[in-house]
Design an enzyme around this catalytic site. Structure first.
Site, PDB file in Angstrom:
ATOM      1  N   LYS A  22       0.857  -1.201   0.000  1.00 44.63           N
ATOM      2  CA  LYS A  22       0.000   0.000   0.000  1.00 44.63           C
ATOM      3  C   LYS A  22       0.891   1.248   0.000  1.00 44.63           C
ATOM      4  O   LYS A  22       0.681   2.174  -0.795  1.00 44.63           O
ATOM      5  CB  LYS A  22      -0.869   0.021   1.259  1.00 44.63           C
ATOM      6  CG  LYS A  22      -1.531   1.347   1.563  1.00 44.63           C
ATOM      7  CD  LYS A  22      -2.447   1.316   2.764  1.00 44.63           C
ATOM      8  CE  LYS A  22      -1.762   1.608   4.048  1.00 44.63           C
ATOM      9  NZ  LYS A  22      -1.556   3.042   4.374  1.00 44.63           N
ATOM     10  N   ASN A  23       1.895   1.269   0.869  1.00 44.27           N
ATOM     11  CA  ASN A  23       2.668   2.499   1.075  1.00 44.27           C
ATOM     12  C   ASN A  23       3.721   2.760   0.008  1.00 44.27           C
ATOM     13  O   ASN A  23       4.326   3.833   0.001  1.00 44.27           O
ATOM     14  CB  ASN A  23       3.276   2.511   2.483  1.00 44.27           C
ATOM     15  CG  ASN A  23       2.193   2.679   3.545  1.00 44.27           C
ATOM     16  OD1 ASN A  23       1.039   2.993   3.218  1.00 44.27           O
ATOM     17  ND2 ASN A  23       2.544   2.446   4.785  1.00 44.27           N
ATOM     18  N   ARG A  92      -5.594  11.197   4.155  1.00 40.58           N
ATOM     19  CA  ARG A  92      -4.554  12.197   4.375  1.00 40.58           C
ATOM     20  C   ARG A  92      -3.331  11.964   3.504  1.00 40.58           C
ATOM     21  O   ARG A  92      -2.612  12.881   3.154  1.00 40.58           O
ATOM     22  CB  ARG A  92      -4.171  12.292   5.838  1.00 40.58           C
ATOM     23  CG  ARG A  92      -3.568  11.052   6.419  1.00 40.58           C
ATOM     24  CD  ARG A  92      -3.067  11.281   7.800  1.00 40.58           C
ATOM     25  NE  ARG A  92      -2.462  12.571   7.923  1.00 40.58           N
ATOM     26  CZ  ARG A  92      -1.239  12.867   7.504  1.00 40.58           C
ATOM     27  NH1 ARG A  92      -0.538  11.973   6.882  1.00 40.58           N
ATOM     28  NH2 ARG A  92      -0.743  14.061   7.662  1.00 40.58           N
ATOM     29  N   CYS A 116      -5.547  12.131  12.258  1.00 39.43           N
ATOM     30  CA  CYS A 116      -6.269  10.859  12.136  1.00 39.43           C
ATOM     31  C   CYS A 116      -6.180  10.189  13.507  1.00 39.43           C
ATOM     32  O   CYS A 116      -5.812  10.789  14.496  1.00 39.43           O
ATOM     33  CB  CYS A 116      -5.637  10.018  11.037  1.00 39.43           C
ATOM     34  SG  CYS A 116      -4.020   9.472  11.488  1.00 39.43           S
ATOM     35  N   ARG A 121      -0.554  14.495  12.800  1.00 40.94           N
ATOM     36  CA  ARG A 121      -0.074  14.333  11.427  1.00 40.94           C
ATOM     37  C   ARG A 121       0.179  15.685  10.724  1.00 40.94           C
ATOM     38  O   ARG A 121      -0.465  16.023   9.734  1.00 40.94           O
ATOM     39  CB  ARG A 121      -1.043  13.490  10.595  1.00 40.94           C
ATOM     40  CG  ARG A 121      -1.498  12.205  11.228  1.00 40.94           C
ATOM     41  CD  ARG A 121      -0.427  11.195  11.474  1.00 40.94           C
ATOM     42  NE  ARG A 121       0.153  10.625  10.284  1.00 40.94           N
ATOM     43  CZ  ARG A 121      -0.360   9.605   9.604  1.00 40.94           C
ATOM     44  NH1 ARG A 121      -1.507   9.086   9.995  1.00 40.94           N
ATOM     45  NH2 ARG A 121       0.249   9.120   8.534  1.00 40.94           N
ATOM     46  N   ILE A 123       2.059  18.670   8.430  1.00 33.19           N
ATOM     47  CA  ILE A 123       2.784  18.586   7.147  1.00 33.19           C
ATOM     48  C   ILE A 123       3.792  19.731   7.016  1.00 33.19           C
ATOM     49  O   ILE A 123       4.172  20.123   5.908  1.00 33.19           O
ATOM     50  CB  ILE A 123       1.810  18.588   5.945  1.00 33.19           C
ATOM     51  CG1 ILE A 123       0.924  19.835   5.936  1.00 33.19           C
ATOM     52  CG2 ILE A 123       0.972  17.319   5.883  1.00 33.19           C
ATOM     53  CD1 ILE A 123       0.149  20.019   4.640  1.00 33.19           C
ATOM     54  N   ASP A 304       4.216   0.827  12.277  1.00 34.58           N
ATOM     55  CA  ASP A 304       2.983   0.208  11.768  1.00 34.58           C
ATOM     56  C   ASP A 304       2.788  -1.209  12.299  1.00 34.58           C
ATOM     57  O   ASP A 304       1.699  -1.759  12.188  1.00 34.58           O
ATOM     58  CB  ASP A 304       2.979   0.180  10.236  1.00 34.58           C
ATOM     59  CG  ASP A 304       2.867   1.573   9.672  1.00 34.58           C
ATOM     60  OD1 ASP A 304       3.089   1.754   8.461  1.00 34.58           O
ATOM     61  OD2 ASP A 304       2.575   2.505  10.445  1.00 34.58           O
ATOM     62  N   ARG A 396      -8.850  -0.561   4.439  1.00 32.48           N
ATOM     63  CA  ARG A 396      -8.045   0.481   3.799  1.00 32.48           C
ATOM     64  C   ARG A 396      -6.693  -0.076   3.357  1.00 32.48           C
ATOM     65  O   ARG A 396      -6.103   0.407   2.399  1.00 32.48           O
ATOM     66  CB  ARG A 396      -7.764   1.623   4.775  1.00 32.48           C
ATOM     67  CG  ARG A 396      -8.981   2.328   5.277  1.00 32.48           C
ATOM     68  CD  ARG A 396      -8.625   3.567   5.994  1.00 32.48           C
ATOM     69  NE  ARG A 396      -7.892   4.480   5.110  1.00 32.48           N
ATOM     70  CZ  ARG A 396      -7.832   5.778   5.319  1.00 32.48           C
ATOM     71  NH1 ARG A 396      -8.407   6.302   6.371  1.00 32.48           N
ATOM     72  NH2 ARG A 396      -7.180   6.567   4.502  1.00 32.48           N
TER      73      ARG A 396
HETATM   74  C1  EPZ Z   1       3.992   7.049   6.385  1.00 28.65           C
HETATM   75  O1  EPZ Z   1       3.175   8.067   6.943  1.00 28.65           O
HETATM   76  C2  EPZ Z   1       3.099   5.819   6.267  1.00 28.65           C
HETATM   77  N1  EPZ Z   1       1.978   6.113   5.381  1.00 28.65           N
HETATM   78  C3  EPZ Z   1       2.575   5.435   7.653  1.00 28.65           C
HETATM   79  O2  EPZ Z   1       1.814   4.240   7.507  1.00 28.65           O
HETATM   80  C4  EPZ Z   1       3.774   5.143   8.560  1.00 28.65           C
HETATM   81  O3  EPZ Z   1       3.308   4.865   9.857  1.00 28.65           O
HETATM   82  C5  EPZ Z   1       4.696   6.373   8.590  1.00 28.65           C
HETATM   83  O4  EPZ Z   1       5.088   6.728   7.243  1.00 28.65           O
HETATM   84  C6  EPZ Z   1       5.963   6.104   9.398  1.00 28.65           C
HETATM   85  O5  EPZ Z   1       6.643   5.025   8.868  1.00 28.65           O
HETATM   86  C7  EPZ Z   1       2.166   6.050   4.048  1.00 28.65           C
HETATM   87  O6  EPZ Z   1       3.259   5.794   3.565  1.00 28.65           O
HETATM   88  C8  EPZ Z   1       0.962   6.322   3.194  1.00 28.65           C
HETATM   89  P1  EPZ Z   1       5.914  10.446   8.588  1.00 28.65           P
HETATM   90  P2  EPZ Z   1       3.721   9.606   6.999  1.00 28.65           P
HETATM   91  O7  EPZ Z   1       5.797  11.703   7.809  1.00 28.65           O
HETATM   92  O8  EPZ Z   1       4.492   9.901   5.771  1.00 28.65           O
HETATM   93  C9  EPZ Z   1       5.859  13.690  12.021  1.00 28.65           C
HETATM   94  C10 EPZ Z   1      -0.063   2.860   7.715  1.00 28.65           C
HETATM   95  O9  EPZ Z   1      -0.572   2.332   8.708  1.00 28.65           O
HETATM   96  N2  EPZ Z   1       5.788  14.665  10.921  1.00 28.65           N
HETATM   97  O10 EPZ Z   1       7.155   9.613   8.467  1.00 28.65           O
HETATM   98  O11 EPZ Z   1       2.571  10.476   7.327  1.00 28.65           O
HETATM   99  C11 EPZ Z   1       4.542  12.904  12.161  1.00 28.65           C
HETATM  100  O12 EPZ Z   1       3.631  13.634  12.956  1.00 28.65           O
HETATM  101  C12 EPZ Z   1       0.396   4.300   7.800  1.00 28.65           C
HETATM  102  O13 EPZ Z   1       0.136   2.286   6.620  1.00 28.65           O
HETATM  103  C13 EPZ Z   1       5.920  16.018  11.229  1.00 28.65           C
HETATM  104  O14 EPZ Z   1       6.085  16.401  12.377  1.00 28.65           O
HETATM  105  O15 EPZ Z   1       4.687   9.506   8.259  1.00 28.65           O
HETATM  106  C14 EPZ Z   1       4.987  11.632  12.832  1.00 28.65           C
HETATM  107  O16 EPZ Z   1       5.087  11.849  14.218  1.00 28.65           O
HETATM  108  C15 EPZ Z   1       0.087   4.934   9.144  1.00 28.65           C
HETATM  109  N3  EPZ Z   1       5.844  16.926  10.210  1.00 28.65           N
HETATM  110  C16 EPZ Z   1       6.395  11.413  12.247  1.00 28.65           C
HETATM  111  O17 EPZ Z   1       6.814  12.664  11.697  1.00 28.65           O
HETATM  112  C17 EPZ Z   1       5.651  16.539   8.904  1.00 28.65           C
HETATM  113  O18 EPZ Z   1       5.612  17.418   8.014  1.00 28.65           O
HETATM  114  C18 EPZ Z   1       6.431  10.347  11.148  1.00 28.65           C
HETATM  115  O19 EPZ Z   1       5.595  10.785  10.129  1.00 28.65           O
HETATM  116  C19 EPZ Z   1       5.511  15.162   8.623  1.00 28.65           C
HETATM  117  C20 EPZ Z   1       5.588  14.237   9.647  1.00 28.65           C
END
Ligand code: EPZ
Length: 417
Positions: A22-23, A92, A116, A121, A123, A304, A396
């Protein structure tokens, strides 16, 4: 609202396969916008999130044909650069389209994806990266408007190795001018899959899988065919389901390298695991041993898998401590496990799980995608019948999960309410 009805207590045995990731699929589907041509994707899991991403591509003007796990995208006539707000809020991860849209159109409009069930979350790292590329980012009435004349290569140092921010910056830089270097980049395998896809399309990306990624901008991309990598979290989920039931399974089409931290922890908990090419063979003991888990960015233990591994530790011998270092509220599932008889205490960023002899089937609710998967795994172990409500979360991210568990001898039915 549909539910799963699971009769627990049976060992999982036999063979099943792992679907496409998926990811990896989500950023690669987003990347098809860049080449203004035809992209043929194979091994795309047919799940809610990939179907949502395809819906958004159609709204942007792409023609998309799906046939089982094959997706053909024609992005020649993308004529829209705004991601619909409703779809942004519903999924998202569609924020990942922003990089492709602004990379191709020099303009993108989207809204804050919203939090979520596992955290706020933000950006901010995506937006900071865009601004470093010379993209003007304005916010008005909840919409984020990105505008740029020419994307210029630059050096970007991520405060945190965010997966989404790393992917979005790569996508925005592919058609830019000059070289972009991302430091402290996320190293997840899904980013390597995105790099391989983009390079197949004629991009020049290197370093994915390491902390430093270099993108040399190009002016033209071409039609592409690509086979998506296996889903490492589904791999870990199926291994945990077999492990907790004391079963013995063979998983086909798996990439053991991608899920090494989980394999190591399953071995520490007493499982015997053999790797043969793209097969993983797991043979579990009657009872697992308690282990401690610390979630970390790749190549550490994946966040995850935190809830799913937590579920199997509820009936292990001894006390386990799970520390969640990535998301701030990813323990919601523990309340549902306690309804099944689990002994869990939450202390700051950690769960303390005292192994009990048995879990008991009852009615529980999925709280999010991986929390829902944890309940499936717990229900397969529990004595008696468990009803898991709100399985839309699980659908999902897991393709035909009930069929795969039935292939392995699991007793699971879908109840359409
Ligand atoms: C990806 O989410 C995955 N989703 C998530 O999988 C996975 O848990 C996550 O990476 C971590 O491995 C997809 O790939 C679609 P991050 P993402 O940006 O990109 C903080 C699942 O179950 N952060 O690495 O959203 C954030 O709050 C999903 O398949 C900021 O602070 O994860 C978190 O604490 C859930 N500012 C940490 O970084 C930002 O601009 C990791 O988030 C972005 C993120």
């Amino acid at each position: 609202m549909s539910s799963y009805i699971i009769e627990g207590g049976k060992k999982l045995e036999g063979k099943t396969y792992v679907s496409g990731s998926k990811n990896a699929s989500l950023p690669i589907i987003a990347a098809t916008i860049l080449n203004q041509g035809i992209s043929k994707l194979y091994n795309v899991p047919r799940i809610h999130d990939t179907q949502m991403m395809i819906e958004i591509l159609k709204k942007l003007g792409c023609k998309v044909k799906c046939n089982k796990n094959k997706v053909v995208v024609d992005s020649s006539n993308v004529n829209n650069y705004e991601i619909p707000e409703r779809l942004m809020r519903e999924m998202r991860s569609s924020v990942i389209l922003a990089g492709s849209i602004v990379g191709r159109y020099k303009k993108a409009i989207f809204s804050y994806p919203g939090g979520c069930d596992i955290g706020v979350r933000p950006i901010d790292l995506h937006i900071k990266g865009f601004e470093k590329l010379g993209i003007n980012v304005q916010e008005s009435f909840g919409k984020i408007i990105c505008l740029v004349d020419e994307i210029k290569g630059t050096e970007i140092n991520l405060d945190f190795p965010s997966v989404g921010a790393t992917e979005n910056i790569i996508l925005a830089s592919v058609l830019g001018n000059g070289k972009t270097i991302i430091r402290n980049a996320a190293m997840e395998p899904e980013i390597e899959d995105l790099q391989n896809f983009l390079n197949r399309m004629g991009a020049r990306v290197e370093g994915a899988g390491t902390k430093t990624i270099i993108i040399n901008g190009v002016h033209k991309l071409k039609d592409v065919s690509y086979n998506i990598m296996p889903d490492r979290i589904e791999t870990g989920t199926l291994l945990c389901a077999a492990a907790v039931t004391g079963g013995k399974i063979v998983l086909e089409r798996a990439n053991s390298e991608h899920i090494k931290p989980v394999i190591d922890k399953l071995e520490e908990a007493g499982c015997k695991i053999e790797i043969e090419r793209d097969f993983i063979i797991l043979d579990a003991p009657k009872k697992l041993k308690a282990v401690d888990i610390n979630t970390m960015p790749y190549p550490g233990f994946p966040t995850d898998m935190q809830s799913i591994f937590g579920a199997i530790l509820c009936t292990a011998t001894g006390t386990s401590i799970i520390t969640e270092n990535i998301f701030e509220s990813r323990f919601k599932y523990s309340g549902e496990l306690q309804r099944m008889g689990a002994k869990i205490i939450i202390k700051d960023k950690s769960l303390i799980i005292k192994g009990v002899r048995k879990l008991y089937g009852t009615k529980v609710k999925a709280t999010d995608l991986r929390g829902g998967a944890a309940l499936i795994v717990a229900a397969l172990k529990a004595k008696g019948k468990t009803e898991i409500e709100d399985i839309k979360y699980i659908l999902r991210g897991y393709e035909k999960i009930e069929k795969k568990l039935i292939d392995l001898g699991g007793n699971i039915k879908v109840l359409i309410n």
